[in-house]
Design an enzyme around this catalytic site. Sequence first.
Site, PDB file in Angstrom:
ATOM      1  N   GLY A  17      58.753 -43.934 -20.675  1.00 51.80           N
ATOM      2  CA  GLY A  17      58.775 -43.382 -22.041  1.00 51.80           C
ATOM      3  C   GLY A  17      58.082 -42.024 -22.078  1.00 51.80           C
ATOM      4  N   ASN A  76      53.960 -46.893 -20.353  1.00 52.92           N
ATOM      5  CA  ASN A  76      53.734 -46.389 -21.714  1.00 52.92           C
ATOM      6  C   ASN A  76      54.831 -46.803 -22.694  1.00 52.92           C
ATOM      7  OD1 ASN A  76      52.914 -44.204 -23.839  1.00 52.92           O
ATOM      8  ND2 ASN A  76      55.022 -43.691 -23.276  1.00 52.92           N
ATOM      9  N   TYR A 100      54.323 -57.538 -32.094  1.00 46.92           N
ATOM     10  CA  TYR A 100      53.846 -56.410 -31.275  1.00 46.92           C
ATOM     11  C   TYR A 100      52.422 -56.668 -30.787  1.00 46.92           C
ATOM     12  CZ  TYR A 100      52.270 -51.458 -30.752  1.00 46.92           C
ATOM     13  OH  TYR A 100      51.746 -50.258 -30.324  1.00 46.92           O
ATOM     14  N   ALA A 135      50.848 -59.476 -30.450  1.00 44.98           N
ATOM     15  CA  ALA A 135      50.795 -60.593 -29.492  1.00 44.98           C
ATOM     16  C   ALA A 135      51.297 -60.147 -28.119  1.00 44.98           C
ATOM     17  CB  ALA A 135      51.633 -61.758 -30.015  1.00 44.98           C
ATOM     18  N   ALA A 136      52.345 -59.313 -28.095  1.00 45.28           N
ATOM     19  CA  ALA A 136      52.885 -58.834 -26.810  1.00 45.28           C
ATOM     20  C   ALA A 136      51.878 -57.925 -26.108  1.00 45.28           C
ATOM     21  CB  ALA A 136      54.205 -58.094 -27.046  1.00 45.28           C
ATOM     22  N   LYS A 137      51.209 -57.057 -26.875  1.00 50.95           N
ATOM     23  CA  LYS A 137      50.230 -56.143 -26.258  1.00 50.95           C
ATOM     24  C   LYS A 137      48.973 -56.919 -25.838  1.00 50.95           C
ATOM     25  CE  LYS A 137      52.073 -51.850 -26.781  1.00 50.95           C
ATOM     26  NZ  LYS A 137      52.379 -50.927 -25.688  1.00 50.95           N
TER      27      LYS A 137
HETATM   28  N1  LIG Z   1      51.799 -43.908 -31.997  1.00 49.48           N
HETATM   29  C1  LIG Z   1      50.770 -44.711 -32.178  1.00 49.48           C
HETATM   30  O1  LIG Z   1      50.053 -44.626 -33.171  1.00 49.48           O
HETATM   31  C2  LIG Z   1      50.427 -45.749 -31.151  1.00 49.48           C
HETATM   32  C3  LIG Z   1      49.275 -46.501 -31.365  1.00 49.48           C
HETATM   33  C4  LIG Z   1      48.913 -47.453 -30.429  1.00 49.48           C
HETATM   34  C5  LIG Z   1      49.689 -47.660 -29.316  1.00 49.48           C
HETATM   35  N2  LIG Z   1      50.821 -46.937 -29.130  1.00 49.48           N
HETATM   36  C6  LIG Z   1      51.608 -47.207 -27.916  1.00 49.48           C
HETATM   37  O2  LIG Z   1      51.820 -45.998 -27.215  1.00 49.48           O
HETATM   38  C7  LIG Z   1      53.065 -46.052 -26.511  1.00 49.48           C
HETATM   39  C8  LIG Z   1      53.894 -44.826 -26.856  1.00 49.48           C
HETATM   40  O3  LIG Z   1      54.099 -44.787 -28.259  1.00 49.48           O
HETATM   41  P1  LIG Z   1      54.580 -43.453 -29.002  1.00 49.48           P
HETATM   42  O4  LIG Z   1      54.027 -43.531 -30.367  1.00 49.48           O
HETATM   43  O5  LIG Z   1      54.318 -42.258 -28.155  1.00 49.48           O
HETATM   44  O6  LIG Z   1      56.160 -43.767 -29.054  1.00 49.48           O
HETATM   45  P2  LIG Z   1      57.426 -42.771 -29.272  1.00 49.48           P
HETATM   46  O7  LIG Z   1      56.995 -41.528 -29.911  1.00 49.48           O
HETATM   47  O8  LIG Z   1      58.485 -43.594 -29.924  1.00 49.48           O
HETATM   48  O9  LIG Z   1      57.897 -42.525 -27.767  1.00 49.48           O
HETATM   49  C9  LIG Z   1      58.322 -43.643 -27.022  1.00 49.48           C
HETATM   50  C10 LIG Z   1      58.879 -43.218 -25.694  1.00 49.48           C
HETATM   51  O10 LIG Z   1      59.356 -44.402 -25.015  1.00 49.48           O
HETATM   52  C11 LIG Z   1      60.769 -44.327 -24.819  1.00 49.48           C
HETATM   53  N3  LIG Z   1      61.322 -45.657 -25.002  1.00 49.48           N
HETATM   54  C12 LIG Z   1      61.294 -46.421 -26.119  1.00 49.48           C
HETATM   55  N4  LIG Z   1      61.946 -47.574 -25.909  1.00 49.48           N
HETATM   56  C13 LIG Z   1      62.397 -47.545 -24.632  1.00 49.48           C
HETATM   57  C14 LIG Z   1      63.156 -48.438 -23.827  1.00 49.48           C
HETATM   58  N5  LIG Z   1      63.617 -49.602 -24.297  1.00 49.48           N
HETATM   59  N6  LIG Z   1      63.433 -48.071 -22.550  1.00 49.48           N
HETATM   60  C15 LIG Z   1      63.022 -46.862 -22.065  1.00 49.48           C
HETATM   61  N7  LIG Z   1      62.294 -45.991 -22.779  1.00 49.48           N
HETATM   62  C16 LIG Z   1      61.997 -46.324 -24.050  1.00 49.48           C
HETATM   63  C17 LIG Z   1      61.260 -43.290 -25.852  1.00 49.48           C
HETATM   64  O11 LIG Z   1      62.448 -42.620 -25.474  1.00 49.48           O
HETATM   65  P3  LIG Z   1      63.911 -43.200 -25.926  1.00 49.48           P
HETATM   66  O12 LIG Z   1      63.820 -43.526 -27.374  1.00 49.48           O
HETATM   67  O13 LIG Z   1      64.862 -42.086 -25.618  1.00 49.48           O
HETATM   68  O14 LIG Z   1      64.159 -44.396 -25.074  1.00 49.48           O
HETATM   69  C18 LIG Z   1      60.073 -42.310 -25.812  1.00 49.48           C
HETATM   70  O15 LIG Z   1      60.147 -41.480 -24.666  1.00 49.48           O
HETATM   71  C19 LIG Z   1      53.721 -47.374 -26.910  1.00 49.48           C
HETATM   72  O16 LIG Z   1      53.477 -48.339 -25.903  1.00 49.48           O
HETATM   73  C20 LIG Z   1      53.000 -47.759 -28.185  1.00 49.48           C
HETATM   74  O17 LIG Z   1      52.975 -49.146 -28.374  1.00 49.48           O
HETATM   75  C21 LIG Z   1      51.221 -45.989 -30.029  1.00 49.48           C
END
Ligand SMILES: NC(=O)c1ccc[n+]([C@@H]2O[C@H](COP(=O)([O-])OP(=O)(O)OC[C@H]3O[C@@H](n4cnc5c(N)ncnc54)[C@H](OP(=O)(O)O)[C@@H]3O)[C@@H](O)[C@H]2O)c1
Length: 257
Positions: free
Chosen positions: A14, A82, A150, A152-154
Amino acid sequence: MTISLAKHVALVTGGTKGIGKAIAEKLRKCGAKVVITARSAPEETAEGFHFIAADHTVPESAGDIAREIIDTYGRIDIIINNAGANQGPGGGYNTLSDEHWQRDFDLNFLSAVRMNKALLPVMISQHSGVIIHISTGAADKPLWDMTMTYSAAKAALNTYSKALSNELGGKGIRVNVVSPGVVKTPLMIAFLENIAAASGISLEEAFKMVTQKVDVPLGRMSEPEEVAGLVAFLVSPEANYITGVNYHVDGGAYPII
Ligand SMILES: NC(=O)c1ccc[n+]([C@@H]2O[C@H](COP(=O)([O-])OP(=O)(O)OC[C@H]3O[C@@H](n4cnc5c(N)ncnc54)[C@H](OP(=O)(O)O)[C@@H]3O)[C@@H](O)[C@H]2O)c1
């Protein structure tokens, strides 16, 4: 502190948007060769990155990605698992079907398990490597009406990380978790837009609602780069004695020290 990751090969799942993109850019600036994955190609040019199109919820994708990395570079030093998202519909236990549970476990937990399993034989043969799992503060502080599947998975990801760090410590491999709080990414903006639409409130009001629920002492969302800085430190030799730990990068939201 200057972090050098020259001659390191890193995978950031990601890595085209949000936190993953910031991590990929940071690791590349530190000198690593960086492989990024996502379902769709990056919108902006990802020059200097090796992009592999993949859907991490498809079990076979892990083996395909591992083969391409090893065929190209012959090694893997850093895995950043990620890719993830809160995909549940919200609304509490009774709105959640088996399919909702399965979707969030596939993306937020099993994708990392499968990716590690595909690449670990190489790290073990190198007797070196670092794995980071991007989790969430919501694993410890679930919001029943917003993040049940979400969280629970994390939480499963966190427990697996600890077990894996215990297993792999003697093989020269470190495993840590980084748990962001509320980060300004495309995922977070979409999440806020959904809440706003469902509750008939503005985006601004949705943001206030979430930050009040999460209670962030620093009073703001973080930038993705503020998560990436910690990840770069943790994968570097500066952190050689750190394994089996969960770091919260959340502006103070985690309620205990
Ligand atoms: N943003 C927050 O506030 C926050 C807080 C706590 C934890 N997190 C965690 O941080 C991580 C990143 O979150 P983010 O906010 O940066 O997300 P984001 O902006 O949606 O970016 C997610 C990335 O993962 C890719 N992705 C999503 N589903 C995928 C799949 N099935 N297969 C392959 N690639 C996939 C997306 O590209 P495509 O859509 O093109 O596949 C994108 O590159 C996640 O694990 C999330 O749970 C985020």
